[in-house]
Design an enzyme around this catalytic site. Structure first.
Site, PDB file in Angstrom:
ATOM      1  N   ARG A 120     -21.077 -22.933 -14.437  1.00  0.00           N
ATOM      2  CA  ARG A 120     -21.165 -23.957 -13.720  1.00  0.00           C
ATOM      3  C   ARG A 120     -22.171 -24.995 -13.993  1.00  0.00           C
ATOM      4  NH1 ARG A 120     -21.359 -26.455  -8.986  1.00  0.00           N
ATOM      5  NH2 ARG A 120     -23.355 -26.749  -7.721  1.00  0.00           N
ATOM      6  N   VAL A 121     -21.944 -26.350 -13.634  1.00  0.00           N
ATOM      7  CA  VAL A 121     -22.589 -27.189 -14.065  1.00  0.00           C
ATOM      8  C   VAL A 121     -22.664 -28.253 -12.740  1.00  0.00           C
ATOM      9  CG1 VAL A 121     -23.036 -27.586 -16.392  1.00  0.00           C
ATOM     10  CG2 VAL A 121     -20.857 -28.601 -15.241  1.00  0.00           C
ATOM     11  N   GLU A 165     -22.054 -22.988  -4.669  1.00  0.00           N
ATOM     12  CA  GLU A 165     -21.297 -22.075  -5.595  1.00  0.00           C
ATOM     13  C   GLU A 165     -21.867 -21.127  -6.489  1.00  0.00           C
ATOM     14  OE1 GLU A 165     -21.584 -25.674  -5.689  1.00  0.00           O
ATOM     15  OE2 GLU A 165     -19.662 -26.217  -4.305  1.00  0.00           O
ATOM     16  N   ASP A 172     -30.813 -34.930  -5.241  1.00  0.00           N
ATOM     17  CA  ASP A 172     -31.449 -35.419  -3.956  1.00  0.00           C
ATOM     18  C   ASP A 172     -32.650 -34.281  -3.691  1.00  0.00           C
ATOM     19  OD1 ASP A 172     -28.489 -34.511  -3.068  1.00  0.00           O
ATOM     20  OD2 ASP A 172     -29.870 -33.512  -1.848  1.00  0.00           O
ATOM     21  N   GLY A 231     -18.052 -29.093 -10.379  1.00  0.00           N
ATOM     22  CA  GLY A 231     -17.454 -29.083  -8.886  1.00  0.00           C
ATOM     23  C   GLY A 231     -16.266 -30.001  -8.907  1.00  0.00           C
TER      24      GLY A 231
HETATM   25  N1  HPA Z   1     -27.008 -29.156  -0.127  1.00  0.00           N
HETATM   26  C1  HPA Z   1     -26.023 -28.398  -0.761  1.00  0.00           C
HETATM   27  N2  HPA Z   1     -25.498 -28.722  -1.532  1.00  0.00           N
HETATM   28  C2  HPA Z   1     -25.880 -29.693  -2.487  1.00  0.00           C
HETATM   29  C3  HPA Z   1     -27.069 -30.416  -1.896  1.00  0.00           C
HETATM   30  C4  HPA Z   1     -27.550 -30.061  -0.728  1.00  0.00           C
HETATM   31  O1  HPA Z   1     -28.471 -30.840   0.037  1.00  0.00           O
HETATM   32  N3  HPA Z   1     -27.386 -31.595  -2.774  1.00  0.00           N
HETATM   33  C5  HPA Z   1     -26.475 -31.308  -3.706  1.00  0.00           C
HETATM   34  N4  HPA Z   1     -25.477 -30.562  -3.689  1.00  0.00           N
END
Ligand code: HPA
Length: 242
Positions: free
Chosen positions: A88-89, A179, A202, A21
């Site tokens: 996509r990565v 995406e 996360d 991205g």
């Molecule tokens: N939401 C959407 N996209 C993301 C998230 C998320 O919590 N973490 C990393 N990309």
């Protein structure tokens, strides 16, 4: 010939493209992975590079964030630059307790709240999935190093709707990103190949988040799986999509 969003010449892109991205990440992947990488486009700061990987031409191009952005770049690459295969990565927020920070996910399908699933065929929500061949190749490369399953590609990074996450979690959805569904819809429309490989950055259940050092090492594992899957079969066939 330039397209509205890519200022490259015909032949500037390889048939195989890795697509993070973030433009800075695209530059970093090109520097770390490719041999003799050169920048081929920088419109709006969305950088693209072409070089070679294990002796085969390969490009890295940023997608920006969300289905609208990745749809623009993927469409122009497939339609005007001879690109056949995009992987996509990216990063994702985990939904399932069984996932940990740094886990790699190969995205076998993408639910979405975006119109990309419903705009092309009135009355139908498309099943947005990767090229079966690329999926099989990525799983063969990854072995036990990756999870495989569905994600949510959401138009909303900030949306205070916990019940949505609960229902998706109950359906076995692994994680949220923004995406994959857009990319899969464009690949279907253009009759080309696509796949998404993600790293859990996360955790939406525990609130845990990866630090910068972990992002780097884990990112590398994901990129290696993606690049090797891109290389697994020859390109140039007029045989249509996988
Ligand atoms: N939401 C959407 N996209 C993301 C998230 C998320 O919590 N973490 C990393 N990309």
């Amino acid at each position: 010939m330039a397209t509205p969003h890519i200022a490259a010449k015909p032949g500037d892109f390889a048939p195989r493209v890795l697509m993070p991205g973030d433009p800075h990440r695209a530059r970093r992947i090109a520097a770390d992975l490719l041999t003799d990488a050169r920048q081929v486009t920088d419109v709006r700061g969305i950088l693209g590079f072409t070089g070679s990987y294990l002796g085969e031409p390969m490009s890295v191009m940023a997608s920006g964030m969300g289905a609208p952005s990745i749809s623009i770049y993927a469409t122009e690459l497939f339609r005007f630059y001879g690109v056949e295969r995009i992987v996509r990565v990216g990063t994702a927020g985990a939904l399932q307790e069984s996932l940990s920070l740094g886990d790699v996910i190969v995205v076998s399908s993408a639910h979405t709240d975006a119109t990309t699933a419903t705009i092309r065929v009135p009355g139908v929500a498309l099943s947005l999935a990767p090229s079966p061949r690329l999926l099989v190749d990525a799983l063969a490369v990854a072995g036990d190093a990756a999870r495989v399953g569905p994600v949510l590609s959401s138009d909303y990074f900030y949306l205070d709707r916990p019940e949505v996450l609960d229902r998706l979690t109950a359906l076995g959805t692994l994680a949220i990103e923004m995406e994959a569904a857009g990319l899969y819809a464009v690949a279907a429309a253009e009759r080309r190949e696509a796949l998404t490989v993600l790293t859990v950055s996360d955790h939406l259940r525990t609130g845990a988040a990866m630090d910068a050092a972990a992002r780097e090492t884990r990112y590398r594992r994901m990129v290696d799986i993606a690049a090797r899957a891109l290389l697994a079969r020859p390109v140039g066939g007029a045989s249509g999509p996988a």
